[in-house]
Design a protein around this motif. Structure first.
Motif, short mmCIF file in Angstrom:
data_model
loop_
_atom_site.label_atom_id
_atom_site.label_comp_id
_atom_site.label_asym_id
_atom_site.label_seq_id
_atom_site.Cartn_x
_atom_site.Cartn_y
_atom_site.Cartn_z
N LEU A 111 10.88 -5.65 -0.36
CA LEU A 111 11.74 -5.91 -1.51
C LEU A 111 13.22 -5.96 -1.12
CD1 LEU A 111 10.10 -3.48 -4.12
CD2 LEU A 111 10.01 -5.98 -4.16
N GLU A 112 13.51 -5.56 0.13
CA GLU A 112 14.88 -5.54 0.66
C GLU A 112 15.76 -4.55 -0.12
OE1 GLU A 112 16.24 -9.60 0.70
OE2 GLU A 112 15.04 -10.09 2.48
N VAL A 113 15.20 -3.39 -0.40
CA VAL A 113 15.93 -2.29 -1.02
C VAL A 113 15.56 -1.01 -0.29
CG1 VAL A 113 16.06 -3.39 -3.28
CG2 VAL A 113 14.12 -1.88 -2.76
N SER A 114 16.38 0.01 -0.43
CA SER A 114 16.06 1.30 0.18
C SER A 114 15.29 2.19 -0.77
CB SER A 114 17.35 2.02 0.63
OG SER A 114 18.19 2.26 -0.50
N ALA A 115 15.46 1.97 -2.07
CA ALA A 115 14.80 2.82 -3.06
C ALA A 115 14.84 2.12 -4.41
CB ALA A 115 15.50 4.18 -3.16
N THR A 116 14.03 2.59 -5.33
CA THR A 116 14.01 2.08 -6.69
C THR A 116 13.77 3.24 -7.65
OG1 THR A 116 11.62 1.66 -6.67
CG2 THR A 116 13.05 -0.17 -6.00
N ALA A 117 13.98 2.97 -8.93
CA ALA A 117 13.59 3.90 -9.98
C ALA A 117 12.33 3.36 -10.65
CB ALA A 117 14.71 4.07 -11.01
N GLN A 139 7.34 2.78 1.84
CA GLN A 139 8.49 2.29 2.57
C GLN A 139 8.33 0.85 3.07
OE1 GLN A 139 8.92 5.66 5.29
NE2 GLN A 139 10.84 6.21 4.28
N PRO A 140 7.15 0.44 3.57
CA PRO A 140 7.02 -0.98 3.94
C PRO A 140 7.28 -1.92 2.77
CG PRO A 140 5.29 0.29 4.98
CD PRO A 140 5.98 1.22 4.02
N LEU A 141 6.86 -1.54 1.58
CA LEU A 141 7.10 -2.37 0.40
C LEU A 141 8.59 -2.40 0.06
CD1 LEU A 141 6.05 -4.13 -1.87
CD2 LEU A 141 5.61 -2.06 -3.21
N MET A 142 9.29 -1.27 0.23
CA MET A 142 10.73 -1.27 -0.01
C MET A 142 11.42 -2.26 0.92
SD MET A 142 11.32 0.88 -2.50
CE MET A 142 9.71 0.46 -3.21
N LYS A 201 -3.69 -5.40 10.28
CA LYS A 201 -3.26 -6.73 9.87
C LYS A 201 -2.86 -6.70 8.40
CE LYS A 201 -5.11 -11.47 10.35
NZ LYS A 201 -6.36 -12.21 10.66
N TYR A 202 -1.69 -7.29 8.09
CA TYR A 202 -1.18 -7.27 6.72
C TYR A 202 -1.39 -8.60 6.03
CZ TYR A 202 1.05 -2.74 7.43
OH TYR A 202 1.27 -1.41 7.67
N GLU A 209 0.81 -1.22 0.00
CA GLU A 209 0.00 0.00 0.00
C GLU A 209 0.84 1.27 0.00
OE1 GLU A 209 -3.23 -0.33 -0.50
OE2 GLU A 209 -2.85 -2.51 -0.38
N HIS A 210 0.31 2.29 -0.65
CA HIS A 210 0.83 3.65 -0.57
C HIS A 210 0.65 4.14 0.86
CE1 HIS A 210 0.95 8.02 -1.31
NE2 HIS A 210 1.54 7.76 -2.46
N HIS A 211 1.54 5.01 1.31
CA HIS A 211 1.43 5.54 2.68
C HIS A 211 0.03 6.10 2.97
CE1 HIS A 211 6.08 6.22 2.81
NE2 HIS A 211 5.74 4.94 2.91
N SER A 212 -0.62 6.63 1.94
CA SER A 212 -1.96 7.20 2.14
C SER A 212 -2.99 6.16 2.52
CB SER A 212 -2.42 7.92 0.86
OG SER A 212 -1.59 9.01 0.57
N ASN A 213 -2.67 4.88 2.27
CA ASN A 213 -3.58 3.81 2.65
C ASN A 213 -2.99 2.95 3.77
OD1 ASN A 213 -6.13 2.55 2.38
ND2 ASN A 213 -5.29 0.96 1.07
N ILE A 214 -2.00 3.50 4.46
CA ILE A 214 -1.43 2.84 5.63
C ILE A 214 -1.62 3.72 6.86
CG2 ILE A 214 0.67 1.99 6.74
CD1 ILE A 214 1.75 1.26 4.00
#
Length: 406
Positions: free
Chosen positions: A369-375, A363-366, A140-141, A120-125
């Motif tokens: 994915l075990e990354v700090s950021a993506t393009a 950020q939870p999705l990052m 609950k996730y 989810e986008h932060h707006s839905n967290i």
């Protein structure tokens, strides 16, 4: 779909950035605006700028007609049963916060569950985090599959008799995953829960029928679908909205104000306190006209073709990691070996190519994915395969710029 004819209607696309023709690949953040929307906003401010629902003079009547006409266009666009179910908001964020603050605070209690997903986008967290803290409910996730999709088996295991609200994005702004929200809504309803769909990344790109999805709430923003910034929509079933209290109070949304008590207007106006976003709604109506004329099915097919082509070409680059399922909406999120996404985006910008870099408000999705950021390169109705070729060339330039360490 005649993409060249479409592109001709977007003035901003016909410019150079850093000495190169602009390649705009950031429509998931905000889309560009066609001349029809720009002219409609100009028409409003030049011709009938006035407040709505209040005055009986000519300008006020014209503004009210256009504002409520835009609501009817939204109703048709998402196949709602009534304009009473269409509430104008500042955007998806405000729409979700409205549901969390009004429906959530009233209907959640100790031991109840709100189910969302890690994508989810932060707006839905964050709204659900806050309302859970206030009410004693549990956030609950639902787990994700390795490719970033949701399995219905996991949905059935996660949603229980304690679940009161399920809030899930229709399309991931990072992975491009198209979630089975209709089937998840059925599971939610079997347990007596309501279903909120974050449609920020779906309403601009595919045909939406909220009645077929059986969504209890559906939220989206105008600025991602060729409309102005600062305007969005909350759809809600009348049976739910009628029992919900407004979260903003003041002019426009009241029926009668006494010394110590007040009553509210009927739907949808009880949720639209104060002077509404009149120009934004009028501009959104023009954007809906534009998208409807082109055809949402054609737009979706065009974007998926671009996404397939982009994945095919980008996978040829050594050191490329692409996130998300093969079947996806029109975006590709990626990392290029040891190059930080912000550095990558800076080099691409020097080539006139606009992509997104960072955590994409996810950020939870990052962390998943075990990354700090993506393009991220995201596509819309005005993008072409030639622009994807430019992106691939720019990624090769990025490798060379950083010493071809791969």
């Amino acid at each position: 779909m005649d993409v060249k004819a479409v592109r001709d209607q977007f003035p901003i696309l016909h410019q150079e950035v850093n000495g190169h023709p602009l390649v705009y690949l950031d429509s998931s953040a905000t889309s560009q605006k066609p001349i029809q929307v720009i002219e409609k906003l100009d028409e409003y401010y030049r011709g009938y700028n006035s407040n709505v629902h209040r005055g009986v003079h000519t300008l006020g009547t014209k503004a009210t007609d256009e504002y409520e006409g835009a609501r009817e266009k939204v109703r048709r666009f998402i196949s709602a049963s009534s304009t009473q179910e269409v509430i104008f908001t500042r955007g998806t964020t405000t729409a979700i916060n409205t549901v969390a603050a009004s429906y959530g605070r009233t209907n959640l209690g100790e031991g109840d569950e709100v189910v969302i997903t890690p994508m989810e986008h932060h707006s839905n967290i964050i709204p659900w985090q806050q309302v859970a803290k206030e009410t004693g409910a549990t956030l609950k996730y639902m787990p994700l599959q390795p490719d970033g999709t949701i399995s219905l088996e996991d949905a059935r295991e996660t949603i229980t008799e304690r679940t009161k609200i399920v809030a899930i994005m229709h399309v991931s702004n990072v992975l491009g995953t198209i979630n089975p929200v209709k089937e998840i809504a059925q599971i939610a309803h079997q347990h007596g829960a309501v279903m909120l769909v974050d449609g920020a990344q779906s309403a601009p790109h595919m045909r939406i029928d909220v009645q077929d999805l059986d969504a209890d709430f559906y939220a989206f923003s105008g600025h991602k679908m060729c409309g102005p910034t600062g305007i969005g929509v909350l759809y809600g079933k009348k049976s739910l909205l009628r029992d919900m209290e407004p979260v903003e109070f003041g002019g426009e949304m009241i029926d009668f104000v006494n010394w110590y008590d007040s009553t509210w207007k009927e739907l949808p106006w009880k949720f639209e306190g104060g002077t509404p976003i009149i120009a934004g709604a009028v501009g959104l109506g023009a954007a809906i006209d534009f998208l409807t004329e082109i055809g949402l099915d054609d737009i979706k097919a065009h974007e998926q073709k671009l996404a397939d082509y982009a994945q095919e070409q980008m996978k040829k680059i050594d050191g490329m990691t692409i996130y998300g399922p093969n079947e996806r909406a029109g975006l590709v999120t990626f990392n290029l070996s040891d190059v930080h996404p912000h550095d990558l985006a800076t080099v691409l910008d020097a080539e006139g190519i606009a992509v997104r870099a960072g955590h994409h408000c996810a950020q939870p999705l990052m962390r998943w994915l075990e990354v700090s950021a993506t393009a991220r390169a995201s596509f819309y109705l005005y993008n072409t395969e030639e622009e994807i070729d430019r992106l691939v060339e720019g990624l090769q330039t990025t490798k060379e710029y950083f010493g071809d360490v791969f």
